[in-house]
Design an enzyme around this catalytic site. Structure first.
Site, PDB file in Angstrom:
ATOM      1  CE  LYS B 252      58.208  54.280  53.746  1.00 56.47           C
ATOM      2  NZ  LYS B 252      59.092  55.424  53.786  1.00 56.47           N
ATOM      3  NE  ARG B 257      55.393  60.177  47.793  1.00 57.59           N
ATOM      4  CZ  ARG B 257      54.222  59.636  48.101  1.00 57.59           C
ATOM      5  NH1 ARG B 257      53.967  59.276  49.347  1.00 57.59           N
ATOM      6  NH2 ARG B 257      53.321  59.447  47.170  1.00 57.59           N
TER       7      ARG B 257
END
Lengths: 246, 584
Positions: B252, B257
């Protein structure tokens, strides 16, 4: 095809200066008789009707009637650069621009892109004005400038003898009295008064410098109409009143 | 249709706190709204003019709004401000002053919805010199035709503060009931919304073509899909158990994003909040054009700031340099991004949202050309919690936030935070508050601007008990061009063919040195690391301690011998002293 020439740019410069602050963009109709611009400001407080007859130009040619969508603020900034130069205006329909040329010892050409304007239907109230007074424009413009010192609104009032232009503010009052004799014409069927916003009036009086006279149509708490006229041009305003609270 | 009718509904909605009542008012209104106005009405009710991904926003400043009220009603700005201070709300101020207006207009006509929408659109779209004045005039024009109630909502809309208290979900309820009879088909309608993030389009499709069209609704390139989110659990065991014993683990990354939409040569980038940020990432745009082989694609990845010279991942904060209108190119040069891809939702005509994870990852791999800057996120499929933990610490040490564990068979649940994706983040961290002295034991050849010089150095601390040097970090940040220039020369006397016998390293450096040159290093925190050998097994079995986001402080410690370096004991002490639970 549209082409026009003005040896003296003053009339165009001043009339556009008077309307461009109120109205950002408008459709200007061009016919064989001349130019006509009729538009209302976005707040629907003022209506402008400008007519420049073809006789106002030294040359004026148009094939068929057309409407030019013009960004008036833009046009105004360009015209401010004219100085005392001769102005040539030409429509370049291929590129959808208006070519504005200033000619003196050099030739300066500005391209003003034409814009789309939405035709707004102008439903103007029919008004009966009990008073009509014609005075030299200078008197009006000076009184408005006096009023601006004390307030943001001004009262126009007539009785059988005088026209009064007065303003009241926190810092004091001003009253301008124009006796009947100073007026070019003075038709008053009854005394009346209305109050107006100076924000609009101070733009409108920019037309004073080119007009020979201004005719004021006044009533009781109704819009005022002011026609600035000269031989070949007319700039007419209709301005909605302020509502007097007291 | 009159704007007054819409305002009447808003008034009713404002008067209740019950969601069901709100829904009823909306249903009643949607049913009598002409279809061509429906999308506009939906956006306006959301307090906007377009779906979020269209970059046209209302939100005019208070000062300008005050000016417009003043102009429309012939009331001085001071007076407007006075009322605003009393009411504390521009909408209520306009409502009050509309009743007290002192400026008549030449004619007033009732506002209709289409006209209000067009004027608001014009206000939102006008930019550049003179636009503030134009916005003000347009608003004052609307106000002069508005009733006091209309004025209230107009002001709230233009200032971006409509806040009717209606959630998107309530609008979805109302749309379903209005056009599909009852709430039975609610799920299909919500799915349609999740796939295109456009309530107006959903509303129009429903009203025009009915529920059948909604059930056949699919993703559309250019319209962001509402992103799938992850749940969170604190241990690898729990997560594996929840996912059926086995999971795909992905790093992650600590970045932004991004959902990339590609249609031939046209590429658009969206954030998690569905904003169009294409202009903020010119570098990412180029990478996407160059590396996505598919003609049409919707793929997702994490944009991460990197040190262009060492390839080190940098903290998320550096991406904030992109949040601006000007100087993006400079920011992109100084803090370039790499993209780590992790999902494919649509590839060349195929909607993949219902395909299992494994298949999507496969499709993703096939549709892009991987490079250093543009590649798939590090991933590992395992059923062993130990392996997960190791992978996790590796991710942390590399500058990631942790892992996302994904169900291999899981579909892409647009807009949902479900249990198919579960994140594993750290619950503890140990902030690094003072620098350490470390000795240089190896180097890595540079790339990009650093080709020819060292890209990064391998640094170690002293283990007194074993009399060896154990690695603690790979450091490439904090060096000036001048430093880089002189490093090879400074280190050349110590160059050796193999790793030095007194150096304990699991990393393979390109060049090895005899421990001699000592430098001062600071970092963001001390973390557990499966790669670095300092304090190996002392805090946790199978892990050493490393520095996260290390950088050179600029201080050369030529006064110190390698044995004067910070010791492993000190590192362990520092780690324990600063270990704190991460507050959520």
């Amino acid at each position: 095809m549209f082409k026009a020439r003005l040896a003296d740019p003053k009339i165009l410069k001043y009339s556009i200066d008077a309307v461009s602050n109120m109205i950002d963009e408008a459709g200007v109709s061009v016919t064989k008789d001349g130019l006509r611009l009729k538009a209302m400001d976005p707040a629907h407080v003022a209506l402008v009707d400008l007519e420049l007859k073809k006789e106002a130009f030294d040359e004026f040619e148009v094939e068929e009637p057309l409407v030019l969508g013009i960004d008036l603020e833009r046009l105004n900034t360009i015209l401010k650069r004219a100085g005392t130069d001769q102005i040539l205006i030409q429509l370049d329909s291929e590129n959808n621009v208006l070519k504005i040329r200033f000619k003196n010892s050099s030739t300066r050409t500005f391209d003003l892109p034409l814009i789309e304007v939405s035709e707004e239907e102008l439903k103007v109230p029919n008004l009966d004005f009990p008073s009509q007074i014609e005075i030299p424009p200078k008197i009006l413009s000076e009184s408005i400038k006096d009023a601006e010192i004390v307030s943001d609104h001004v009262t126009l009032m007539v009785d059988e003898e005088n026209l009064f232009i007065s303003a009241k503010g926190d810092l004091g009052n001003v009253e301008v009295k124009v006796p009947k004799d100073e007026a070019k014409s003075f038709e008053v069927s009854k005394s009346c008064r209305s109050m107006f916003s100076l924000e609009y009036l101070k733009d409108m009086i920019k037309a004073s410098d080119i007009a020979d006279s201004v005719k004021i149509y006044l009533g009781d708490n109704i819009p005022v109409r002011m026609d600035f006229t000269t031989e070949n041009a007319r700039l007419s305003f209709l301005l909605a009143p302020r509502i007097e609270s007291e | 249709m009159r704007f007054a009718e819409l305002v009447e509904v808003y008034e009713k909605i404002e008067g209740t706190t019950k969601r069901l009542e709100m829904t009823d008012y909306l249903v009643e209104f949607f049913r009598r709204t002409p279809v061509e106005l429906l999308d506009k009405v939906v956006y306006m009710t959301q307090g906007k003019l377009y779906p979020d991904f269209v970059d046209v926003n209302l939100g005019i400043a208070e000062k300008l709004a005050v000016k417009a009220i003043s102009k429309a009603y012939g009331i001085s700005q001071d007076e407007v401000m006075k009322v605003l201070r009393e009411k504390g709300d521009l909408g209520l101020t306009a409502e009050e002053l509309a009743k007290r207006k002192t400026q008549a207009s030449l004619f007033a006509k009732p506002l209709d919805i289409a006209e209000v929408y067009d004027k608001l659109d014009k206000i939102a779209r006008s930019t550049g010199p003179g636009s503030q004045d134009l916005k003000m005039k347009l608003l004052s024009g609307l106000l002069s035709d508005a009733s006091p109630k209309e004025a209230k909502y107009l002001l709230r809309m233009v200032t971006g503060k409509l806040r009717l208290g209606i959630a998107d979900m309530t609008i979805l309820d109302a749309l379903t009931i209005s056009f599909a009879g009852d709430k039975g088909k609610r799920e299909a309608v919500e799915r349609a919304y999740n796939l295109t993030s456009d309530l107006g389009d959903v509303a129009k499709t429903l009203a025009n073509y009915g529920i059948d069209a909604i059930e056949k609704y699919h993703v559309k390139v250019g319209r962001p899909i509402r992103m799938m989110l992850a749940q969170r659990l604190s241990t690898a065991e729990e997560i594996l158990e929840k996912l059926g014993g086995r999971a795909a683990c992905e790093w992650k990354y600590d970045g932004e994003r991004v959902q990339i939409h590609k249609y031939n040569d046209e590429v658009t980038l969206f954030t998690r909040r569905l904003e169009n940020i294409t202009s903020q990432y010119p570098d990412l745009l180029e990478l996407s054009k160059k590396n996505i082989k598919a003609k049409e694609a919707i793929i997702e990845g994490e944009a991460v700031a990197v040190n262009p010279e060492t390839g080190e991942l940098l903290p998320f904060q550096l991406l904030m340099h992109r949040r601006r209108k000007y100087g993006i190119e400079e920011a992109a040069e100084k803090f370039p991004v790499n993209l780590f891809l992790f999902d494919a939702l649509y590839i060349d005509g195929r909607d993949l949202t219902q395909a299992p994870y494994i298949e999507r990852r496969e499709a993703l791999k096939k549709s892009v050309k991987e490079s250093d800057e543009f590649r798939l996120a590090e991933a590992l499929i395992t059923d062993d919690p130990k392996e997960v933990e190791e992978f996790f610490e590796k991710a942390i040490a590399a500058g990631c936030e942790g892992l996302i564990l994904k169900s291999e068979k899981g579909v892409y649940q647009a807009g949902a935070r479900g249990w198919l994706w579960i994140k594993l983040k750290r619950s503890y961290q140990s902030k690094m508050i003072e620098p350490i002295d470390a000795v240089i034991v190896g180097a890595f050849t540079g790339r990009g601007r650093r080709s020819g010089v060292y890209g990064a150095l391998l640094a170690a601390v002293y283990n007194r008990k074993r009399d060896v040097f154990t690695t603690i970090c790979k450091v490439g940040s904090g060096f000036t061009d001048e430093d880089l220039e002189k490093l090879p020369e400074m280190l050349s006397p110590y160059k050796i063919e193999h790793v030095h016998p007194r150096v304990d390293s699991q990393m393979e450096a390109d060049i090895w040195f005899t421990p001699a040159l000592v430098i001062e290093i600071i970092g963001d925190e001390l973390t557990l690391s499966p790669t670095h050998t300092s304090a190996y097994g002392e805090v946790k079995e199978g892990f050493g301690i490393a520095i996260r986001f290390p950088r050179f402080t600029g201080r050369w410690r030529q006064d110190k011998s390698p044995e004067d370096c910070t010791t492993v004991e000190e590192i362990v002490e520092m780690y324990k002293a600063q270990l704190k639970r991460i507050e959520e």
